[in-house]
Motif scaffolding. Structure first.
Motif, PDB file in Angstrom:
ATOM      1  N   ASP A 129       0.817  -1.217   0.000  1.00 18.24           N
ATOM      2  CA  ASP A 129       0.000   0.000   0.000  1.00 18.24           C
ATOM      3  C   ASP A 129       0.850   1.266   0.000  1.00 18.24           C
ATOM      4  N   ALA A 130       2.091   1.164  -0.394  1.00 16.55           N
ATOM      5  CA  ALA A 130       2.979   2.327  -0.361  1.00 16.55           C
ATOM      6  C   ALA A 130       2.649   3.292  -1.493  1.00 16.55           C
ATOM      7  N   LEU A 131       2.844   4.570  -1.226  1.00 14.63           N
ATOM      8  CA  LEU A 131       2.650   5.612  -2.219  1.00 14.63           C
ATOM      9  C   LEU A 131       3.929   5.734  -3.045  1.00 14.63           C
ATOM     10  N   LEU A 132       3.823   5.445  -4.336  1.00  8.10           N
ATOM     11  CA  LEU A 132       4.981   5.454  -5.218  1.00  8.10           C
ATOM     12  C   LEU A 132       4.867   6.577  -6.240  1.00  8.10           C
ATOM     13  N   ALA A 133       5.992   6.988  -6.766  1.00  9.77           N
ATOM     14  CA  ALA A 133       6.012   8.006  -7.814  1.00  9.77           C
ATOM     15  C   ALA A 133       5.480   7.412  -9.115  1.00  9.77           C
ATOM     16  N   PRO A 134       4.889   8.220  -9.970  1.00 10.79           N
ATOM     17  CA  PRO A 134       4.402   7.686 -11.250  1.00 10.79           C
ATOM     18  C   PRO A 134       5.541   7.183 -12.111  1.00 10.79           C
ATOM     19  N   GLU A 135       5.201   6.358 -13.072  1.00 13.00           N
ATOM     20  CA  GLU A 135       6.206   5.786 -13.958  1.00 13.00           C
ATOM     21  C   GLU A 135       6.929   6.889 -14.726  1.00 13.00           C
ATOM     22  N   TRP A 136       8.250   6.762 -14.809  1.00 12.07           N
ATOM     23  CA  TRP A 136       9.052   7.791 -15.452  1.00 12.07           C
ATOM     24  C   TRP A 136       8.772   7.825 -16.945  1.00 12.07           C
ATOM     25  N   VAL A 137       8.609   9.012 -17.474  1.00 13.74           N
ATOM     26  CA  VAL A 137       8.344   9.216 -18.900  1.00 13.74           C
ATOM     27  C   VAL A 137       9.497  10.030 -19.469  1.00 13.74           C
ATOM     28  N   PRO A 138      10.060   9.634 -20.606  1.00 13.74           N
ATOM     29  CA  PRO A 138      11.155  10.422 -21.198  1.00 13.74           C
ATOM     30  C   PRO A 138      10.727  11.854 -21.483  1.00 13.74           C
ATOM     31  N   TRP A 139      11.710  12.740 -21.476  1.00 16.08           N
ATOM     32  CA  TRP A 139      11.429  14.153 -21.707  1.00 16.08           C
ATOM     33  C   TRP A 139      10.776  14.372 -23.060  1.00 16.08           C
ATOM     34  N   SER A 140      11.185  13.596 -24.064  1.00 15.60           N
ATOM     35  CA  SER A 140      10.629  13.788 -25.403  1.00 15.60           C
ATOM     36  C   SER A 140       9.177  13.374 -25.511  1.00 15.60           C
ATOM     37  N   GLU A 141       8.653  12.649 -24.499  1.00 14.22           N
ATOM     38  CA  GLU A 141       7.276  12.177 -24.546  1.00 14.22           C
ATOM     39  C   GLU A 141       6.411  12.779 -23.446  1.00 14.22           C
ATOM     40  N   ARG A 142       6.931  13.745 -22.713  1.00 14.48           N
ATOM     41  CA  ARG A 142       6.166  14.297 -21.604  1.00 14.48           C
ATOM     42  C   ARG A 142       5.143  15.343 -22.036  1.00 14.48           C
ATOM     43  N   LEU A 143       5.327  15.910 -23.206  1.00 14.31           N
ATOM     44  CA  LEU A 143       4.387  16.923 -23.656  1.00 14.31           C
ATOM     45  C   LEU A 143       3.076  16.264 -24.040  1.00 14.31           C
ATOM     46  N   ARG A 144       1.991  16.838 -23.563  1.00 16.03           N
ATOM     47  CA  ARG A 144       0.667  16.317 -23.824  1.00 16.03           C
ATOM     48  C   ARG A 144      -0.161  17.391 -24.510  1.00 16.03           C
TER      49      ARG A 144
END
Length: 307
Positions: free
Chosen positions: A90-105
């Protein structure tokens, strides 16, 4: 099941009983009062056991202190292997890492932001090159003509021009229907002006996004032209990262997602001034006596006047 597998799943008695040793190691690695109750004992292998303790740190809720102990073969004492902090179920984890080139939405692009387009972007293809020969994907190229003839051969017995009956698609009624002349009513001049004013206000040249854009939509490869008289001033944006994606935009609108943003020429720098007008040069009203090529007249000599 082999004997080695059965033996590895059975916890070593001395390692399983070394809870106090594991707690002392966890207390030494963590801050005082952070290590909580003993939660679980996990068998890692032969004579290797991991003791899990609750973590009371408010920043690591659901995490557990993992202390691994081991015992050598035929040894009577348990040794410490490592102490780490591991996330629990039940630990709070960081979201999955996304490359910088794919972070723009879509929707992240704001006024003044620049999104360069890669030269090999699959969403774009070469347009007019200025050469006489059309591109292979052009509707008038020889390759496309051969493909059209091949498709016509599958549907008809011969070329379309040699058919005895004119196809229905080429009739006057079908052409009028494609041009929009078959509707009962069409937009009036007033309706066109009202729509143009509304679209210009939402995605026009006076918006903050267009004011900070490197270029306008009229030169962007993501612009889809529209038909009719409104096509002379508007088009549809097809860039998913643009705030106007799927919207009717003015040809004078623009954003940082311009297709040629990567190759936009930089504005030329102003040359340094040849004459520095910020400095004052002191010029004497009368030249000095010894500044000319003729020797100065001795003091007290008579002025004979003009010769």
């Amino acid at each position: 099941m082999s004997a080695a597998t059965t033996r590895s799943r059975t916890p070593d008695r001395l390692c399983a009983e070394a809870v106090d040793i594991a707690r002392a190691a966890a207390d030494e690695a963590a801050a005082p009062g952070v290590v909580g109750e003993h939660v679980e004992t996990v068998v890692e292998g032969d004579r290797v056991v991991t003791h899990l303790f609750e973590c009371k740190d408010f920043g690591y809720r659901g995490w557990r202190w993992a202390v691994t102990v081991a015992r050598a073969s035929r040894a009577k004492y348990v040794t410490l292997d490592e102490v780490v902090l591991l996330p629990g179920p039940d630990a709070l984890l960081a979201p999955e890492w996304v490359p910088w080139s794919e972070r723009l939405r879509p929707g992240d692009l704001g006024p003044g932001d620049l999104l360069p387009t890669e030269s090999d972007d699959l969403r774009l293809e070469p347009g007019f090159s200025g050469e006489d020969a059309p591109a292979p994907n052009s509707p008038v190229s020889e390759e496309m003509a051969e493909l059209v003839e091949a498709e016509d051969a599958d549907l008809t017995d011969g070329p379309v021009a040699e058919l005895p009956i004119v196809p229905t698609r080429g009739s006057i009624s079908s052409v009028a229907e494609e041009l929009g002349l078959g509707r009962a009513r069409v937009l009036s001049r007033y309706g066109l002006h009202v729509a143009a004013d509304r679209w210009e206000e939402g995605f026009g040249a006076k918006t903050p996004m267009a004011q900070a854009a490197p270029a306008t939509c009229v030169s962007c490869g993501f612009l889809c032209p529209i038909g009719g008289s409104l096509g002379q001033a508007f088009g549809v944006c097809a860039n998913e990262f643009s705030p106007a994606d799927g919207r009717v935009v003015s040809l004078s609108y623009g954003c940082g997602g311009h297709s040629e943003a990567a190759v936009m020429p930089k504005p030329p720098r102003r040359a340094e001034p040849v004459i520095d007008e910020t400095v004052v040069d002191l010029l004497p009203l009368r030249p000095d006596a010894d500044a000319g090529s003729v020797d100065a007249v001795a003091a007290g000599a008579d002025d004979l006047g003009h010769s």
